[in-house]
Design a protein around this motif. Structure first.
Motif, PDB file in Angstrom:
ATOM      1  N   ASP A   1     -18.859   8.021  -2.654  1.00 59.45           N
ATOM      2  CA  ASP A   1     -17.483   8.497  -2.480  1.00 59.45           C
ATOM      3  C   ASP A   1     -16.958   8.911  -3.858  1.00 59.45           C
ATOM      4  O   ASP A   1     -16.954   8.095  -4.787  1.00 59.45           O
ATOM      5  CB  ASP A   1     -16.661   7.336  -1.897  1.00 59.45           C
ATOM      6  CG  ASP A   1     -15.194   7.679  -1.658  1.00 59.45           C
ATOM      7  OD1 ASP A   1     -14.691   8.625  -2.279  1.00 59.45           O
ATOM      8  OD2 ASP A   1     -14.553   6.965  -0.876  1.00 59.45           O
TER       9      ASP A   1
ATOM     10  N   SER B   1       0.840  -1.190   0.000  1.00 55.95           N
ATOM     11  CA  SER B   1       0.000   0.000   0.000  1.00 55.95           C
ATOM     12  C   SER B   1       0.875   1.240   0.000  1.00 55.95           C
ATOM     13  O   SER B   1       1.987   1.215   0.545  1.00 55.95           O
ATOM     14  CB  SER B   1      -0.929   0.004   1.217  1.00 55.95           C
ATOM     15  OG  SER B   1      -1.911  -0.986   1.048  1.00 55.95           O
TER      16      SER B   1
ATOM     17  N   ASP C   1     -12.427  -3.548   2.453  1.00 57.77           N
ATOM     18  CA  ASP C   1     -12.043  -2.790   1.258  1.00 57.77           C
ATOM     19  C   ASP C   1     -11.591  -3.801   0.211  1.00 57.77           C
ATOM     20  O   ASP C   1     -10.461  -4.289   0.248  1.00 57.77           O
ATOM     21  CB  ASP C   1     -10.896  -1.835   1.640  1.00 57.77           C
ATOM     22  CG  ASP C   1     -10.515  -0.883   0.523  1.00 57.77           C
ATOM     23  OD1 ASP C   1     -11.022  -1.030  -0.602  1.00 57.77           O
ATOM     24  OD2 ASP C   1      -9.694   0.015   0.783  1.00 57.77           O
TER      25      ASP C   1
ATOM     26  N   SER D   1      -3.825  -3.647  -2.412  1.00 53.40           N
ATOM     27  CA  SER D   1      -3.622  -2.218  -2.648  1.00 53.40           C
ATOM     28  C   SER D   1      -4.375  -1.773  -3.895  1.00 53.40           C
ATOM     29  O   SER D   1      -4.464  -2.516  -4.868  1.00 53.40           O
ATOM     30  CB  SER D   1      -2.133  -1.932  -2.823  1.00 53.40           C
ATOM     31  OG  SER D   1      -1.947  -0.590  -3.241  1.00 53.40           O
ATOM     32  N   SER D   2      -4.904  -0.547  -3.851  1.00 50.35           N
ATOM     33  CA  SER D   2      -5.502   0.040  -5.055  1.00 50.35           C
ATOM     34  C   SER D   2      -4.740   1.293  -5.468  1.00 50.35           C
ATOM     35  O   SER D   2      -5.257   2.158  -6.144  1.00 50.35           O
ATOM     36  CB  SER D   2      -6.987   0.356  -4.806  1.00 50.35           C
ATOM     37  OG  SER D   2      -7.134   1.110  -3.623  1.00 50.35           O
TER      38      SER D   2
ATOM     39  N   HIS E   1      -5.698   7.695   7.646  1.00 52.51           N
ATOM     40  CA  HIS E   1      -4.650   6.942   8.327  1.00 52.51           C
ATOM     41  C   HIS E   1      -4.392   7.515   9.722  1.00 52.51           C
ATOM     42  O   HIS E   1      -4.071   6.773  10.639  1.00 52.51           O
ATOM     43  CB  HIS E   1      -3.346   6.991   7.519  1.00 52.51           C
ATOM     44  CG  HIS E   1      -3.461   6.424   6.137  1.00 52.51           C
ATOM     45  ND1 HIS E   1      -3.918   7.165   5.071  1.00 52.51           N
ATOM     46  CD2 HIS E   1      -3.203   5.188   5.658  1.00 52.51           C
ATOM     47  CE1 HIS E   1      -3.919   6.403   3.982  1.00 52.51           C
ATOM     48  NE2 HIS E   1      -3.501   5.210   4.308  1.00 52.51           N
TER      49      HIS E   1
ATOM     50  N   ARG F   1     -12.242   8.823   5.635  1.00 51.13           N
ATOM     51  CA  ARG F   1     -11.370   7.636   5.641  1.00 51.13           C
ATOM     52  C   ARG F   1      -9.933   8.117   5.783  1.00 51.13           C
ATOM     53  O   ARG F   1      -9.409   8.764   4.872  1.00 51.13           O
ATOM     54  CB  ARG F   1     -11.574   6.852   4.341  1.00 51.13           C
ATOM     55  CG  ARG F   1     -10.733   5.582   4.250  1.00 51.13           C
ATOM     56  CD  ARG F   1     -10.935   4.912   2.893  1.00 51.13           C
ATOM     57  NE  ARG F   1     -10.203   3.665   2.807  1.00 51.13           N
ATOM     58  CZ  ARG F   1      -8.911   3.564   2.507  1.00 51.13           C
ATOM     59  NH1 ARG F   1      -8.200   4.646   2.249  1.00 51.13           N
ATOM     60  NH2 ARG F   1      -8.327   2.383   2.455  1.00 51.13           N
TER      61      ARG F   1
ATOM     62  N   ASN G   1     -16.692  -1.804   1.304  1.00 52.24           N
ATOM     63  CA  ASN G   1     -16.101  -0.584   0.741  1.00 52.24           C
ATOM     64  C   ASN G   1     -15.518  -0.959  -0.618  1.00 52.24           C
ATOM     65  O   ASN G   1     -14.519  -1.662  -0.699  1.00 52.24           O
ATOM     66  CB  ASN G   1     -15.016  -0.050   1.678  1.00 52.24           C
ATOM     67  CG  ASN G   1     -14.334   1.169   1.100  1.00 52.24           C
ATOM     68  OD1 ASN G   1     -14.917   1.895   0.302  1.00 52.24           O
ATOM     69  ND2 ASN G   1     -13.091   1.384   1.472  1.00 52.24           N
TER      70      ASN G   1
ATOM     71  N   LYS H   1      -2.770  11.234   0.244  1.00 49.32           N
ATOM     72  CA  LYS H   1      -2.686  10.981  -1.203  1.00 49.32           C
ATOM     73  C   LYS H   1      -1.711  11.950  -1.882  1.00 49.32           C
ATOM     74  O   LYS H   1      -1.425  13.029  -1.383  1.00 49.32           O
ATOM     75  CB  LYS H   1      -4.089  11.005  -1.815  1.00 49.32           C
ATOM     76  CG  LYS H   1      -4.836   9.723  -1.405  1.00 49.32           C
ATOM     77  CD  LYS H   1      -6.171   9.526  -2.059  1.00 49.32           C
ATOM     78  CE  LYS H   1      -6.725   8.163  -1.613  1.00 49.32           C
ATOM     79  NZ  LYS H   1      -8.123   7.961  -1.947  1.00 49.32           N
TER      80      LYS H   1
END
Ligand code: HH2
Length: 271
Positions: free
Chosen positions: A171, A21, A88, A55-56, A255, A253, A107, A212
């Motif tokens: 979203d 990720s 997710d 991971s996306s 971290h 959402r 999700n 991000k």
């Protein structure tokens, strides 16, 4: 819009049980480490924990179903008695197994799994993504990003609501096939999505900007040519979470749970 003292946005903590990720890859691949981090986020005030085993991030490759299941199921079993857990994933079998293991929200960055959520009487997050993680950041293009993205997630949400999904969030998919300008347009127009989501019978809007790349690009010193590193994006994450809260987002959402919970508490008790 949130009414101070009446309700507050919910904080969903990110728990990636993956080696790759973009932000926490490799830190919680081990089941005990993942469970410990989930419990840490609960202690920090997370209202939900979002468990992912694939991971996306831009350029990510899919992982086999058995691998994803091995990563997420023990973690979901351990955390779900303590906190609401979302899974997710983009794989129907992983979503279904996660619901059986105790998750209660799907999700779904593929926006295709509402029937799994309906069958499990679970919540569902409809996320917009242009393309797939492998290619989505190559050349994102929209004629009108706001109407295309909002129109897409609202259509999916109406379909899911009509199909019996009890709780649906929409979203805009920040960073999923979007340039910096696309991400900013979507964030600035969030109040329109909040209003339309309520009209469509949704539980609200979920926003994920946390750490991000666009935050690193926007906050980089002029002329540096390099985005700020992942560990230097907390300020941008919190600023955009606050922007989303003011716009009326229902779920953030993130971290960095503790700081976001602190910001969300400015709204008063949780809904
Ligand atoms: N972003 C990521 C993953 N899942 N789900 C929703 N609903 N909204 C998002 O914005 C979103 C998401 C990407 O972030 P992360 O999980 O930290 O990284 P990776 O995909 O590399 O595991």
């Amino acid at each position: 819009m949130h009414r101070p003292g009446i309700d507050r946005p919910l904080v969903m903590g990110v728990l990636n049980v993956t080696p790759d990720s973009f932000s926490d890859g490799g830190r919680y691949l081990d089941t005990p480490a993942a469970i410990a981090h989930g419990l840490e986020m609960v202690a920090e005030g997370a209202d939900m924990v979002d468990v992912g085993g694939e991971s996306s991030r831009p350029g990510a490759e899919p992982v086999p179903e058995e691998v994803e299941l091995e990563r997420v199921i023990p973690v979901i079993k351990a955390l779900s008695p303590r906190v609401r857990v979302s899974i997710d994933t983009v794989k129907p079998a992983v979503a279904a197994a996660a619901l059986r293991a105790g998750a209660s929200v799907v999700n779904d960055v593929s926006s295709s799994l509402w029937e799994v959520a309906a069958a499990g009487n679970a919540g569902w997050v409809a996320v917009h993504m242009q393309g797939t993680p492998a290619t989505m950041q190559a050349a994102p293009h929209y004629d009108d990003v706001v109407s295309e993205v909002f129109g897409f997630v609202l259509d999916r949400a109406r379909q899911a609501r009509a199909g019996g999904v009890p709780q649906v969030w929409v979203d805009p998919g920040i960073g999923f096939g979007k340039t910096v300008a696309h991400n900013l347009s979507l964030l600035h127009h969030l109040p329109e999505l909040v209003a339309a989501a309520a009209d469509a019978g949704c539980a609200g809007v979920l926003v994920g900007t946390s750490r991000k790349r666009f935050l690193g690009l926007l906050a980089a010193p002029p002329g540096s040519g390099e985005p700020l590193g992942v560990d230097e994006r907390m300020e941008g994450s919190l600023a955009t979470a606050a922007l989303a809260m003011v716009a009326g987002a229902a779920v953030l959402r993130v971290h960095d749970v503790a700081v976001t919970v602190q910001a969300a508490r400015l709204y008063g008790p949780a809904a």
